[in-house]
Design a protein around this motif. Structure first.
Motif, PDB file in Angstrom:
ATOM      1  N   MET A 293      19.506  -3.833 -10.322  1.00 25.60           N
ATOM      2  CA  MET A 293      18.492  -3.887  -9.199  1.00 25.60           C
ATOM      3  C   MET A 293      18.065  -2.562  -8.736  1.00 25.60           C
ATOM      4  N   PRO A 294      16.641  -2.517  -8.437  1.00 28.17           N
ATOM      5  CA  PRO A 294      16.299  -1.120  -8.171  1.00 28.17           C
ATOM      6  C   PRO A 294      16.832  -0.532  -7.024  1.00 28.17           C
ATOM      7  N   GLY A 295      16.612   0.840  -7.004  1.00 34.48           N
ATOM      8  CA  GLY A 295      17.443   1.843  -5.849  1.00 34.48           C
ATOM      9  C   GLY A 295      16.427   1.566  -4.583  1.00 34.48           C
ATOM     10  N   SER A 296      16.721   2.299  -3.660  1.00 31.12           N
ATOM     11  CA  SER A 296      16.120   2.300  -2.193  1.00 31.12           C
ATOM     12  C   SER A 296      14.614   2.757  -2.345  1.00 31.12           C
ATOM     13  N   SER A 297      14.526   3.753  -3.358  1.00 38.15           N
ATOM     14  CA  SER A 297      13.166   4.628  -3.327  1.00 38.15           C
ATOM     15  C   SER A 297      12.024   3.422  -3.784  1.00 38.15           C
ATOM     16  N   TYR A 298      12.495   2.442  -4.626  1.00 30.82           N
ATOM     17  CA  TYR A 298      11.320   1.300  -5.023  1.00 30.82           C
ATOM     18  C   TYR A 298      11.319   0.291  -3.815  1.00 30.82           C
ATOM     19  N   ILE A 299      12.447   0.158  -2.996  1.00 25.69           N
ATOM     20  CA  ILE A 299      12.242  -0.522  -1.607  1.00 25.69           C
ATOM     21  C   ILE A 299      11.285   0.128  -0.532  1.00 25.69           C
ATOM     22  N   TRP A 300      11.711   1.432  -0.751  1.00 24.50           N
ATOM     23  CA  TRP A 300      10.789   2.311   0.074  1.00 24.50           C
ATOM     24  C   TRP A 300       9.436   2.009   0.014  1.00 24.50           C
ATOM     25  N   MET A 301       9.032   1.943  -1.364  1.00 22.09           N
ATOM     26  CA  MET A 301       7.568   1.847  -1.858  1.00 22.09           C
ATOM     27  C   MET A 301       6.956   0.411  -1.340  1.00 22.09           C
ATOM     28  N   ARG A 302       7.604  -0.622  -1.347  1.00 21.14           N
ATOM     29  CA  ARG A 302       7.406  -1.708  -1.165  1.00 21.14           C
ATOM     30  C   ARG A 302       7.458  -2.033   0.438  1.00 21.14           C
ATOM     31  N   LEU A 303       8.135  -1.278   1.092  1.00 18.71           N
ATOM     32  CA  LEU A 303       8.191  -1.233   2.673  1.00 18.71           C
ATOM     33  C   LEU A 303       6.841  -0.709   3.152  1.00 18.71           C
ATOM     34  N   LEU A 304       6.532   0.695   2.487  1.00 17.99           N
ATOM     35  CA  LEU A 304       5.151   1.151   2.798  1.00 17.99           C
ATOM     36  C   LEU A 304       3.937   0.147   2.586  1.00 17.99           C
ATOM     37  N   ASN A 305       4.461  -0.323   1.295  1.00 21.91           N
ATOM     38  CA  ASN A 305       2.904  -1.419   1.213  1.00 21.91           C
ATOM     39  C   ASN A 305       2.989  -2.507   2.111  1.00 21.91           C
ATOM     40  N   GLY A 306       4.221  -2.914   2.690  1.00 24.27           N
ATOM     41  CA  GLY A 306       4.148  -4.056   3.617  1.00 24.27           C
ATOM     42  C   GLY A 306       3.939  -3.686   5.131  1.00 24.27           C
ATOM     43  N   VAL A 307       3.829  -2.715   5.343  1.00 20.98           N
ATOM     44  CA  VAL A 307       4.024  -2.112   6.762  1.00 20.98           C
ATOM     45  C   VAL A 307       2.632  -1.147   7.085  1.00 20.98           C
ATOM     46  N   GLU A 308       1.679  -1.704   7.231  1.00 13.91           N
ATOM     47  CA  GLU A 308       0.362  -1.022   7.650  1.00 13.91           C
ATOM     48  C   GLU A 308       0.514   0.265   8.675  1.00 13.91           C
ATOM     49  N   GLY A 309       0.104   1.213   8.030  1.00 11.96           N
ATOM     50  CA  GLY A 309       0.227   2.384   8.913  1.00 11.96           C
ATOM     51  C   GLY A 309       1.679   3.332   8.812  1.00 11.96           C
ATOM     52  N   SER A 310       2.465   2.931   8.063  1.00 11.71           N
ATOM     53  CA  SER A 310       3.563   3.425   8.011  1.00 11.71           C
ATOM     54  C   SER A 310       3.701   4.641   7.182  1.00 11.71           C
ATOM     55  N   VAL A 311       4.526   5.607   7.211  1.00 16.65           N
ATOM     56  CA  VAL A 311       4.758   6.828   6.281  1.00 16.65           C
ATOM     57  C   VAL A 311       6.309   6.843   6.125  1.00 16.65           C
ATOM     58  N   LEU A 312       6.671   7.505   5.007  1.00 15.66           N
ATOM     59  CA  LEU A 312       7.864   7.974   4.717  1.00 15.66           C
ATOM     60  C   LEU A 312       7.953   9.351   4.904  1.00 15.66           C
ATOM     61  N   TRP A 313       8.903   9.911   5.636  1.00 16.77           N
ATOM     62  CA  TRP A 313       9.294  11.206   6.100  1.00 16.77           C
ATOM     63  C   TRP A 313      10.222  11.612   5.476  1.00 16.77           C
ATOM     64  N   LEU A 314      10.053  12.586   4.546  1.00 19.89           N
ATOM     65  CA  LEU A 314      11.210  13.349   3.584  1.00 19.89           C
ATOM     66  C   LEU A 314      11.418  14.650   3.758  1.00 19.89           C
ATOM     67  N   LEU A 315      12.566  15.197   3.593  1.00 18.25           N
ATOM     68  CA  LEU A 315      12.936  16.655   3.732  1.00 18.25           C
ATOM     69  C   LEU A 315      11.969  17.316   2.564  1.00 18.25           C
ATOM     70  N   GLU A 316      11.433  18.360   2.762  1.00 16.89           N
ATOM     71  CA  GLU A 316      10.516  18.953   1.743  1.00 16.89           C
ATOM     72  C   GLU A 316      11.540  19.766   0.778  1.00 16.89           C
ATOM     73  N   GLY A 317      11.290  19.370  -0.637  1.00 21.60           N
ATOM     74  CA  GLY A 317      12.204  20.279  -1.473  1.00 21.60           C
ATOM     75  C   GLY A 317      11.341  21.042  -2.168  1.00 21.60           C
ATOM     76  N   ASN A 318      11.193  21.337  -3.458  1.00 22.23           N
ATOM     77  CA  ASN A 318      10.354  22.276  -4.126  1.00 22.23           C
ATOM     78  C   ASN A 318       9.057  21.582  -4.581  1.00 22.23           C
ATOM     79  N   ALA A 319       8.034  22.207  -5.074  1.00 25.45           N
ATOM     80  CA  ALA A 319       6.772  21.481  -5.487  1.00 25.45           C
ATOM     81  C   ALA A 319       6.985  20.586  -6.389  1.00 25.45           C
ATOM     82  N   SER A 320       7.609  20.548  -7.502  1.00 25.21           N
ATOM     83  CA  SER A 320       7.648  19.376  -8.628  1.00 25.21           C
ATOM     84  C   SER A 320       8.471  18.148  -7.838  1.00 25.21           C
ATOM     85  N   ILE A 321       9.510  18.413  -6.995  1.00 27.80           N
ATOM     86  CA  ILE A 321       9.736  17.139  -6.512  1.00 27.80           C
ATOM     87  C   ILE A 321       8.757  16.497  -5.346  1.00 27.80           C
TER      88      ILE A 321
END
Length: 174
Positions: free
Chosen positions: A1-29
């Motif tokens: 089963m896919p992990g939570s990051s795949y789910i987050w992408m589906r949620l972003l696609n399924g919830v208009e205007g939503s954003v995913l707020w993440l703690l900033e890491g390095n530029a490559s991340i």
């Protein structure tokens, strides 16, 4: 089963205007996450990278979020407690190892077992329900606000008294 990051992408696609707020890491991340989001049909600008800051500012900005989406295979620990303390509801699903079960334990101790999903399918459904139903999310936030000050989880004075009493009891038995 896919992990939570795949789910987050589906949620972003399924919830208009939503954003995913993440703690900033390095530029490559940042670059890799934006590339993966785009590959899953999510505009990269919907990933918000919050810079590191002081603990006080970090806690204050948590109040601006609507919902905390936990991760697997490693759950939030102190971050889960911080989010709840700031009134931010958290959705989790427990994994098999100790580090993957902490947030579920915190939510149960906080009197919010309804935010613990049984598996990733239920996790996604619960997050989607709360994201699409402002009244349900508001009810959870209000419950959290009401019970927060009564939770043993956040009652440091009571914890200290009980710990000191336990130490005294052990001392008296020796």
């Amino acid at each position: 089963m896919p992990g939570s990051s795949y789910i987050w992408m589906r949620l972003l696609n399924g919830v208009e205007g939503s954003v995913l707020w993440l703690l900033e890491g390095n530029a490559s991340i940042r670059e890799n996450l934006c590339k993966e989001a785009a590959a899953r049909g999510v505009a990269p600008h919907r990933l918000i990278f919050a810079p590191r800051t002081t603990p006080q500012r970090h806690l204050a900005r948590q109040q601006l979020a609507d919902l905390f989406l936990d991760t697997l295979p490693y759950n939030a620990h102190t971050t889960a407690s911080d989010a709840l303390w700031m009134g931010l509801p958290l959705v989790t699903t427990p994994g098999r190892s100790f580090p993957a079960r902490v947030a579920a334990s915190i939510l149960k101790a906080a009197g919010l077992p309804e935010l613990v999903a049984g598996d990733l399918i239920a996790y996604e459904a619960l997050a989607l329900k709360l994201a699409r139903d402002p009244s349900a999310l508001k009810a959870i936030r209000e419950k959290l606000t009401v019970i927060r000050d009564r939770m043993a989880l956040f009652d440091t004075a009571r914890f200290t008294r009980n710990l000191e009493a336990a130490y005294l009891a052990m001392l008296n038995k020796s």
